[in-house]
Scaffold this motif. Structure first.
Motif, PDB file in Angstrom:
ATOM      1  N   GLN A   1      -8.073 -18.814   7.308  1.00  0.00           N
ATOM      2  CA  GLN A   1      -7.932 -19.520   8.574  1.00  0.00           C
ATOM      3  C   GLN A   1      -7.592 -20.995   8.367  1.00  0.00           C
ATOM      4  N   TYR A   2      -8.236 -21.618   7.386  1.00  0.00           N
ATOM      5  CA  TYR A   2      -8.044 -23.045   7.149  1.00  0.00           C
ATOM      6  C   TYR A   2      -6.630 -23.362   6.662  1.00  0.00           C
ATOM      7  N   ARG A   3      -6.098 -22.507   5.802  1.00  0.00           N
ATOM      8  CA  ARG A   3      -4.786 -22.771   5.208  1.00  0.00           C
ATOM      9  C   ARG A   3      -3.673 -21.942   5.820  1.00  0.00           C
ATOM     10  N   ASP A   4      -3.959 -21.220   6.900  1.00  0.00           N
ATOM     11  CA  ASP A   4      -2.958 -20.412   7.599  1.00  0.00           C
ATOM     12  C   ASP A   4      -2.326 -19.398   6.648  1.00  0.00           C
ATOM     13  N   LEU A   5      -3.163 -18.651   5.922  1.00  0.00           N
ATOM     14  CA  LEU A   5      -2.691 -17.622   4.997  1.00  0.00           C
ATOM     15  C   LEU A   5      -2.814 -16.245   5.643  1.00  0.00           C
ATOM     16  N   THR A   6      -2.095 -15.293   5.105  1.00  0.00           N
ATOM     17  CA  THR A   6      -2.190 -13.907   5.553  1.00  0.00           C
ATOM     18  C   THR A   6      -2.515 -13.030   4.354  1.00  0.00           C
ATOM     19  N   PRO A   7      -3.044 -11.817   4.566  1.00  0.00           N
ATOM     20  CA  PRO A   7      -3.263 -10.905   3.431  1.00  0.00           C
ATOM     21  C   PRO A   7      -1.937 -10.677   2.694  1.00  0.00           C
ATOM     22  N   PRO A   8      -1.982 -10.470   1.396  1.00  0.00           N
ATOM     23  CA  PRO A   8      -0.753 -10.342   0.600  1.00  0.00           C
ATOM     24  C   PRO A   8      -0.111  -8.959   0.717  1.00  0.00           C
ATOM     25  N   TYR A   9       0.542  -8.700   1.847  1.00  0.00           N
ATOM     26  CA  TYR A   9       1.242  -7.432   2.030  1.00  0.00           C
ATOM     27  C   TYR A   9       2.552  -7.447   1.246  1.00  0.00           C
TER      28      TYR A   9
ATOM     29  N   SER B   1       0.324  -2.426   2.815  1.00  0.00           N
ATOM     30  CA  SER B   1       1.421  -2.487   3.777  1.00  0.00           C
ATOM     31  C   SER B   1       0.937  -3.062   5.096  1.00  0.00           C
ATOM     32  N   VAL B   2       1.765  -3.875   5.725  1.00  0.00           N
ATOM     33  CA  VAL B   2       1.408  -4.465   7.009  1.00  0.00           C
ATOM     34  C   VAL B   2       1.358  -3.394   8.092  1.00  0.00           C
ATOM     35  N   ASN B   3       2.020  -2.245   7.841  1.00  0.00           N
ATOM     36  CA  ASN B   3       2.048  -1.171   8.832  1.00  0.00           C
ATOM     37  C   ASN B   3       0.953  -0.131   8.624  1.00  0.00           C
ATOM     38  N   ASP B   4       0.157  -0.295   7.581  1.00  0.00           N
ATOM     39  CA  ASP B   4      -0.897   0.667   7.266  1.00  0.00           C
ATOM     40  C   ASP B   4      -2.226   0.151   7.794  1.00  0.00           C
ATOM     41  N   PRO B   5      -2.863   0.876   8.721  1.00  0.00           N
ATOM     42  CA  PRO B   5      -4.134   0.392   9.284  1.00  0.00           C
ATOM     43  C   PRO B   5      -5.254   0.303   8.254  1.00  0.00           C
TER      44      PRO B   5
ATOM     45  N   LYS C   1       3.178   9.283  -1.257  1.00  0.00           N
ATOM     46  CA  LYS C   1       3.665   8.798   0.040  1.00  0.00           C
ATOM     47  C   LYS C   1       4.716   7.712  -0.159  1.00  0.00           C
ATOM     48  N   GLU C   2       5.655   7.646   0.763  1.00  0.00           N
ATOM     49  CA  GLU C   2       6.696   6.622   0.713  1.00  0.00           C
ATOM     50  C   GLU C   2       6.143   5.293   1.226  1.00  0.00           C
ATOM     51  N   MET C   3       6.646   4.204   0.631  1.00  0.00           N
ATOM     52  CA  MET C   3       6.158   2.874   0.987  1.00  0.00           C
ATOM     53  C   MET C   3       7.283   1.851   0.843  1.00  0.00           C
ATOM     54  N   ASN C   4       7.528   1.080   1.873  1.00  0.00           N
ATOM     55  CA  ASN C   4       8.553   0.041   1.821  1.00  0.00           C
ATOM     56  C   ASN C   4       8.022  -1.205   1.111  1.00  0.00           C
ATOM     57  N   ILE C   5       8.894  -1.838   0.328  1.00  0.00           N
ATOM     58  CA  ILE C   5       8.548  -3.122  -0.278  1.00  0.00           C
ATOM     59  C   ILE C   5       9.695  -4.096  -0.058  1.00  0.00           C
ATOM     60  N   ASP C   6       9.366  -5.373   0.023  1.00  0.00           N
ATOM     61  CA  ASP C   6      10.387  -6.399   0.231  1.00  0.00           C
ATOM     62  C   ASP C   6      11.275  -6.552  -0.994  1.00  0.00           C
ATOM     63  N   SER C   7      12.556  -6.765  -0.747  1.00  0.00           N
ATOM     64  CA  SER C   7      13.500  -7.139  -1.803  1.00  0.00           C
ATOM     65  C   SER C   7      13.768  -8.634  -1.690  1.00  0.00           C
ATOM     66  N   TRP C   8      13.940  -9.298  -2.833  1.00  0.00           N
ATOM     67  CA  TRP C   8      14.138 -10.744  -2.837  1.00  0.00           C
ATOM     68  C   TRP C   8      15.435 -11.087  -3.555  1.00  0.00           C
TER      69      TRP C   8
END
Length: 519
Positions: free
Chosen positions: A369-377, A467-471, A202-209
């Motif tokens: 929640q305490y450190r305002d983090l998000t899952p590492p997408y 992926s942030v778009n994958d449920p 499957k195709e999957m987008n990743i961030d470029s830096w």
């Protein structure tokens, strides 16, 4: 097959039996080859699209998964060369490219120009191949980054996704998307199996830096990285800005490029630098993946990183070398406080570092929640920043739920190096290290990392990236770290043309980046 049975019935002797067995096996092999040939049509690109002046076939069969294959024949000891021969025996040899002979940017540019020309003349097959094209890259992380940079610079409306074949030492990008870490088998059946995996992936987008580095030109000497490695000679995704570029300022030297997995600085980069330096001087000693990995561990021991507090002065610590600022989304710059014990820092985009380890891990719900983090997408526009104290701290990653010191998540990061006790530091991008001189006077070396669009990868069912778009991507609660295991810091030989990402004519600095601040 009927005539075979007649031979057995009429003859009653061993010779007839042997003839029967031999012809039966030959028939099975022939049928098997016919079946594999039918399957190979799914990946085939006809010659008239690859070689100018070739005849157009009378019957055009639309392949379901046309591929272009790029092989770094120098990777994986002799494996790269063997893999090249196998792919060429299965596919059109003109769709299998030896990266030591042809530059991928020229090959892909020519291919896409040809496909566009054929499309405009009504060639339906050309349109379908352009839409379905996938790229296979056989090499290490540096080679994969090279092809990612080439595809990014083509500025295609629908860039082809990339499937990596692990031929390097770490193979972190490969592992992050489920393609494994170990060097592959090179026989016909193994390659056929891999081609089928590419077909179903499957195709999957990743961030470029994007990364830009600027420093004042010294009165004597050079800002270029120190020998025995050049800037860095094998880093295909890093490019020095030309003298005519608008980013250049009088009296300054500017470098820029991009990465997809990680930027690191300090302890791990120094070990990697020494490894690459030794391999460059004695290539014959580095022809086995396990031996190479053992050499990494040995260098960590001999350099004293297992007793860093005794072996290395505090001037090697990150907080003594640089000031770090971060920006979360489109906000304001804020200082990032680094614990004084941190000797290595990693800016991580994918959950695979140093041979498939995950430095960020899975923070528990309370910490998130305490450190305002998000899952590492891998496609959320944020990069994870992790620190390590010494080699023992790094070995914690081998334990269940082990992780480094989570420092922050950010959309942009800026490192500012001023004159200090250290004359140089070590940096690394996607496995490619260099030795970076630091200011000898009252000047500043600035390295700034910012989000720069996305690239397209292929992922297998063993994919580790989220992926942030994958449920299905959110981290499951039973995989989270326990508080007892949490140690957060708040508790204590290639041409210049090969390095094109960020240096092509179509390159644009991301909106909101103030170049003046880099001086």
């Amino acid at each position: 097959m009927e005539f075979l049975n007649r031979i057995s019935v009429r003859s009653g002797n061993r010779l007839a039996s042997h003839i029967h067995s031999f012809l039966a096996k030959s028939w099975d092999l022939m049928v098997g080859d016919m079946k594999s040939e039918d399957k190979l049509r799914d990946f085939y690109i006809p010659n008239y699209m690859l070689v100018s002046g070739s005849d157009m076939p009378k019957v055009k069969i639309v392949p379901s998964c046309p591929v272009m294959v790029f092989v770094n024949a120098k990777s994986g000891a002799q494996i790269g060369g063997e893999l090249l021969l196998t792919y060429r025996s299965l596919l059109n040899e003109n769709q299998v490219i030896d990266l030591g002979e042809k530059a991928p940017e020229k090959v892909l540019h020519t291919l896409y120009v040809t496909l566009e020309t054929l499309k405009s003349s009504g060639d339906v097959l050309a349109a379908e191949i352009q839409k379905r094209l996938r790229i296979i890259v056989a090499g290490g992380d540096g080679t994969v980054g090279w092809l990612l940079s080439v595809v990014s610079d083509l500025k295609l409306p629908h860039p082809p996704p990339i499937a990596p074949v692990p031929l390097g030492t770490g193979n972190n990008i490969h592992f992050a998307f489920g393609w494994g870490k170990k060097n592959p088998f090179t026989d016909r059946q193994s390659v056929l199996t891999f081609l089928n995996q590419v077909k179903t992936a499957k195709e999957m987008n990743i961030d470029s830096w994007h990364i830009i580095m600027r420093m004042r030109s010294p009165m004597e000497g050079s800002c270029d990285p120190i020998a025995p490695l050049e800037l860095p000679h094998s880093l295909h995704a890093f490019h020095r800005v030309s003298q005519t570029d608008t980013l250049n300022m009088e009296g300054y030297q500017t470098f820029r490029g991009g990465f997809w997995n990680y930027f690191s600085m300090g302890m791990d980069a120094q070990i990697s630098y020494d490894f690459h330096a030794q391999r460059k001087l004695h290539a014959e000693k580095f022809k086995n993946q396990l031996v190479n990995q053992g050499t990494y561990l040995k260098l960590g021991c001999t350099q004293g990183w297992f007793c860093a507090s005794l072996s290395h002065p505090s001037s090697r610590n990150i907080s003594h070398q640089t000031k770090i600022k971060i920006m979360k989304r489109q906000g304001q710059w804020e200082d990032l406080l680094i614990p004084r014990s941190i000797r290595s820092i990693v800016c991580l985009n994918l959950p695979s570092f140093s041979g498939g380890l995950d430095p960020w891990g899975k923070p528990n719900t309370k910490k998130v929640q305490y450190r305002d983090l998000t899952p590492p997408y891998v496609d959320d526009g944020l990069i994870e920043i992790v620190g390590f104290r010494d080699a023992w701290h790094g070995l914690i990653l081998l334990a269940p739920k082990g992780h480094g010191t989570r420092l922050a998540q950010a959309n942009r990061i800026r490192f500012e190096f001023c004159k200090g006790a250290a004359e140089h530091t070590f940096m690394r991008i996607d496995g490619e290290p260099w030795k970076q001189p630091l200011p000898a006077d009252n000047d500043t070396v600035v390295v700034e990392i910012s989000h720069f669009g996305q690239a397209n990868m292929l992922a297998t069912p063993l994919n580790r990236s989220k992926s942030v778009n994958d449920p299905m991507s959110p981290v499951n609660s039973h995989d989270e770290d326990d508080d007892s295991n949490d140690e957060e810091y708040d508790d204590a030989e290639d041409t210049e043309e090969k390095r094109k990402f960020g240096a092509s004519d179509t390159f644009k600095i991301p909106d909101g980046v103030d170049i003046a601040q880099l001086t």
